[in-house]
Design a protein around this motif. Structure first.
Motif, short mmCIF file in Angstrom:
data_model
loop_
_atom_site.label_atom_id
_atom_site.label_comp_id
_atom_site.label_asym_id
_atom_site.label_seq_id
_atom_site.Cartn_x
_atom_site.Cartn_y
_atom_site.Cartn_z
N GLN A 141 6.65 10.31 8.01
CA GLN A 141 6.40 9.04 7.30
C GLN A 141 4.90 8.76 7.19
N GLU A 142 4.20 8.99 8.30
CA GLU A 142 2.77 8.70 8.30
C GLU A 142 2.03 9.69 7.40
N ILE A 143 2.48 10.95 7.40
CA ILE A 143 1.85 11.95 6.52
C ILE A 143 1.96 11.49 5.05
N HIS A 144 3.11 10.93 4.68
CA HIS A 144 3.27 10.42 3.31
C HIS A 144 2.27 9.31 3.02
N LYS A 145 2.09 8.44 4.01
CA LYS A 145 1.14 7.33 3.82
C LYS A 145 -0.28 7.86 3.66
N ILE A 146 -0.62 8.87 4.46
CA ILE A 146 -1.98 9.45 4.36
C ILE A 146 -2.15 10.06 2.97
N GLU A 147 -1.12 10.80 2.54
CA GLU A 147 -1.19 11.45 1.23
C GLU A 147 -1.34 10.42 0.11
N ALA A 148 -0.71 9.25 0.30
CA ALA A 148 -0.78 8.20 -0.72
C ALA A 148 -2.06 7.37 -0.60
N GLY A 149 -2.92 7.75 0.35
CA GLY A 149 -4.17 7.02 0.53
C GLY A 149 -3.97 5.68 1.21
N SER A 194 -3.46 5.12 4.59
CA SER A 194 -3.58 5.19 6.03
C SER A 194 -5.04 5.42 6.41
N ASP A 195 -5.43 4.91 7.57
CA ASP A 195 -6.80 5.13 8.03
C ASP A 195 -6.90 6.35 8.94
N ILE A 196 -5.79 7.09 9.06
CA ILE A 196 -5.80 8.29 9.91
C ILE A 196 -6.50 9.44 9.18
N ASN A 197 -7.31 10.19 9.93
CA ASN A 197 -8.05 11.31 9.36
C ASN A 197 -7.10 12.23 8.56
N PRO A 198 -7.39 12.45 7.27
CA PRO A 198 -6.49 13.24 6.41
C PRO A 198 -6.25 14.66 6.91
#
Ligand code: ZN
Length: 258
Positions: free
Chosen positions: A198-206, A208-212
């Motif tokens: 789920q979090e990976i999807h958020k990162i991919e969608a820009g 999330s503040d987690i390092n890509p």
């Protein structure tokens, strides 16, 4: 024939004493140096501990340094390096009663970035730190520049050395796959994987503040969010409460203030 056997025995004895001597020298260095002032100066994790826990941290640092060899390539390893490397090893395991890194014998320290001509896995930031596989099993390579940066005010959510030690924890069950089966009860495995994806999807969608870099795979995700957990626990708890809870369960540490 006798000559060959005698030759072999002599060689084996020389090798034995040479290795023993090296190991003794390493132990001597560890015993002599008082790393406490360096821990207090550089390691905020250590500074935040109460006196009793500080003592425990120091003991774990000593134990770690007594069991592994740190070699410099093109540089001389100093107490500062030893204090920071050992702290990076101890921080992720500080919540466990007894933990030894069975899968590590050597840390190889480069002054700065290095290229990837080794048999190492998974690291895109492979210029900063790596954990060895295949014939390089048991070895970790670190860049001193990255090591120091991880403990500086500029580090933010990142700490390369802690990242690499988290890979070793992950690897301790036989697979570097982002699921530390030794540390996570079986019923948490599926929720954890779901959380990762789920979090990976958020990162991919820009979003999330987690390092890509975390989207590389589950193992990198685990190592990257672990850095965040140890570097900025309050921020992680505030922005990603579920992730924080899961990491707190895995590492058996509650790092946030409230
Ligand atoms: Zn990694």
């Amino acid at each position: 024939m006798t000559f060959i056997i005698t030759g072999f025995i002599v060689f084996a004895l020389i090798a034995y004493f040479f290795l023993k001597n090296n190991k003794a020298k390493a132990a001597e260095i560890v015993a002599k140096s008082d790393l406490k002032p360096l821990l207090a100066q550089h390691i905020s994790f250590y500074r935040d501990l109460d006196d009793e826990s500080k003592l425990l941290f120091e003991q774990k640092v000593k134990l770690f340094l007594g069991g592994i060899t740190i070699e410099g390539v093109g540089t001389v390893v100093d107490d500062n390096d030893r204090a920071m490397i050992a702290s990076s090893a101890v921080i992720p395991i500080f919540g466990f009663k007894d933990w030894e890194y069975q899968n590590l014998t050597n840390v190889i320290l480069y002054p700065d970035t290095f290229d990837g001509e080794f048999q190492f896995e998974g690291e895109d930031r492979n210029i900063l730190g790596m954990v060895g596989t295949g014939y390089m099993n048991g070895q970790m390579i670190l860049s001193r520049a990255a090591l120091i940066k991880g403990f500086s005010k500029l580090a933010g959510k990142e700490n390369t050395a802690i990242h690499e030690f988290v890979h070793l924890l992950d690897k301790s069950d036989g697979a570097t796959d982002g699921v530390p089966e030794n540390l996570l009860a079986h019923e948490y495995v599926l929720p954890w994987l779901k959380m990762i994806h789920q979090e990976i999807h958020k990162i991919e969608a820009g979003k999330s503040d987690i390092n890509p870099y975390a989207i590389t795979n589950e193992a990198e995700f685990f190592a990257v969010v672990a850095e965040y957990f140890f570097q900025k626990p309050d921020e992680l708890k505030h922005k990603h409460p579920e992730l924080y809870e899961m990491l707190s369960t895995i590492f058996r540490q509650n790092r946030a203030e409230d």
